[in-house]
Design a protein around this motif. Structure first.
Motif, mmCIF file in Angstrom:
data_model
loop_
_atom_site.group_PDB
_atom_site.id
_atom_site.type_symbol
_atom_site.label_atom_id
_atom_site.label_comp_id
_atom_site.label_asym_id
_atom_site.label_seq_id
_atom_site.Cartn_x
_atom_site.Cartn_y
_atom_site.Cartn_z
ATOM 1 N N ARG A 23 1.956 0.651 6.230
ATOM 2 C CA ARG A 23 2.654 -0.455 5.542
ATOM 3 C C ARG A 23 1.682 -1.584 5.205
ATOM 4 O O ARG A 23 1.756 -2.170 4.119
ATOM 5 N N VAL A 24 0.796 -1.893 6.126
ATOM 6 C CA VAL A 24 -0.214 -2.932 5.851
ATOM 7 C C VAL A 24 -1.110 -2.483 4.701
ATOM 8 O O VAL A 24 -1.433 -3.276 3.800
ATOM 9 N N ALA A 25 -1.499 -1.223 4.703
ATOM 10 C CA ALA A 25 -2.362 -0.711 3.627
ATOM 11 C C ALA A 25 -1.657 -0.805 2.274
ATOM 12 O O ALA A 25 -2.274 -1.196 1.274
ATOM 13 N N ILE A 26 -0.369 -0.475 2.240
ATOM 14 C CA ILE A 26 0.392 -0.568 0.983
ATOM 15 C C ILE A 26 0.468 -2.028 0.525
ATOM 16 O O ILE A 26 0.250 -2.332 -0.653
ATOM 17 N N ALA A 27 0.755 -2.933 1.459
ATOM 18 C CA ALA A 27 0.826 -4.356 1.107
ATOM 19 C C ALA A 27 -0.513 -4.847 0.565
ATOM 20 O O ALA A 27 -0.567 -5.604 -0.416
ATOM 21 N N ASP A 31 -1.318 -6.384 -3.110
ATOM 22 C CA ASP A 31 -2.016 -7.664 -3.226
ATOM 23 C C ASP A 31 -3.236 -7.512 -4.137
ATOM 24 O O ASP A 31 -3.508 -8.373 -4.983
ATOM 25 N N ALA A 32 -3.956 -6.418 -3.977
ATOM 26 C CA ALA A 32 -5.131 -6.174 -4.812
ATOM 27 C C ALA A 32 -4.733 -6.016 -6.282
ATOM 28 O O ALA A 32 -5.403 -6.556 -7.173
ATOM 29 N N ILE A 33 -3.641 -5.293 -6.529
ATOM 30 C CA ILE A 33 -3.160 -5.134 -7.915
ATOM 31 C C ILE A 33 -2.890 -6.506 -8.520
ATOM 32 O O ILE A 33 -3.341 -6.810 -9.640
ATOM 33 N N GLU A 59 -5.699 0.914 -8.151
ATOM 34 C CA GLU A 59 -5.016 0.455 -6.929
ATOM 35 C C GLU A 59 -3.580 0.978 -6.875
ATOM 36 O O GLU A 59 -3.040 1.239 -5.805
ATOM 37 N N LYS A 60 -2.970 1.145 -8.047
ATOM 38 C CA LYS A 60 -1.610 1.695 -8.077
ATOM 39 C C LYS A 60 -1.607 3.132 -7.565
ATOM 40 O O LYS A 60 -0.659 3.556 -6.903
ATOM 41 N N THR A 61 -2.659 3.864 -7.840
ATOM 42 C CA THR A 61 -2.785 5.221 -7.285
ATOM 43 C C THR A 61 -2.932 5.152 -5.766
ATOM 44 O O THR A 61 -2.338 5.965 -5.036
ATOM 45 N N HIS A 62 -3.665 4.169 -5.291
ATOM 46 C CA HIS A 62 -3.826 4.013 -3.841
ATOM 47 C C HIS A 62 -2.475 3.722 -3.180
ATOM 48 O O HIS A 62 -2.196 4.219 -2.081
ATOM 49 N N GLU A 65 -0.866 6.973 -2.744
ATOM 50 C CA GLU A 65 -1.448 7.752 -1.643
ATOM 51 C C GLU A 65 -0.902 7.289 -0.294
ATOM 52 O O GLU A 65 -0.481 8.100 0.541
ATOM 53 N N PHE A 66 -0.908 5.967 -0.101
ATOM 54 C CA PHE A 66 -0.432 5.451 1.190
ATOM 55 C C PHE A 66 1.069 5.634 1.340
ATOM 56 O O PHE A 66 1.568 5.912 2.433
ATOM 57 N N GLN A 67 1.801 5.486 0.235
ATOM 58 C CA GLN A 67 3.254 5.691 0.310
ATOM 59 C C GLN A 67 3.563 7.143 0.653
ATOM 60 O O GLN A 67 4.477 7.423 1.442
ATOM 61 N N THR A 68 2.810 8.063 0.083
ATOM 62 C CA THR A 68 3.015 9.478 0.402
ATOM 63 C C THR A 68 2.818 9.727 1.891
ATOM 64 O O THR A 68 3.621 10.421 2.534
#
Ligand SMILES: [Fe+2]
Length: 93
Positions: A23-27, A31-33, A59-62, A65-68
């Motif tokens: 969840r932190v990685a997705i957030a 933020d980066a986007i 970053e949207k692809t990232h 990845e993290f959501q998956t």
């Protein structure tokens, strides 16, 4: 922006640590986007703007990845995502 993990592992149940990390990685990716899109918008150099827009897109692809990974760990989130989509579809129908 996240430069530190915003939780202490000792305060989280062992079985929840991976979910919290994801969840932190997705957030951080969202933020980066936002940051790169803003930097692209304020740049008056087309070359710089183009690269920021491209990186924002990556970053949207990232996020995906993290959501998956998160959805593999948190089955309730799958149900909640579907519920949220259904609610919006019903409201906007
Ligand atoms: Fe990223």
């Amino acid at each position: 922006m996240f430069s530190q993990i915003p939780f202490e592992q000792k305060n989280i149940k062992k079985e929840d640590v991976i979910k919290e990390i994801l969840r932190v990685a997705i957030a951080a990716e969202f933020d980066a986007i936002s940051l790169y899109e803003q930097l692209a918008a304020v740049s008056d150099r087309e070359d710089i703007k183009k690269v920021f827009q491209d990186v924002a897109s990556e970053e949207k692809t990232h996020v995906g990845e993290f959501q998956t990974l998160l959805l593999r760990e948190d089955k309730e989130q799958i149900t909640k995502l579907e519920g949220g989509k259904k609610e919006v579809d019903e409201l906007l129908r």
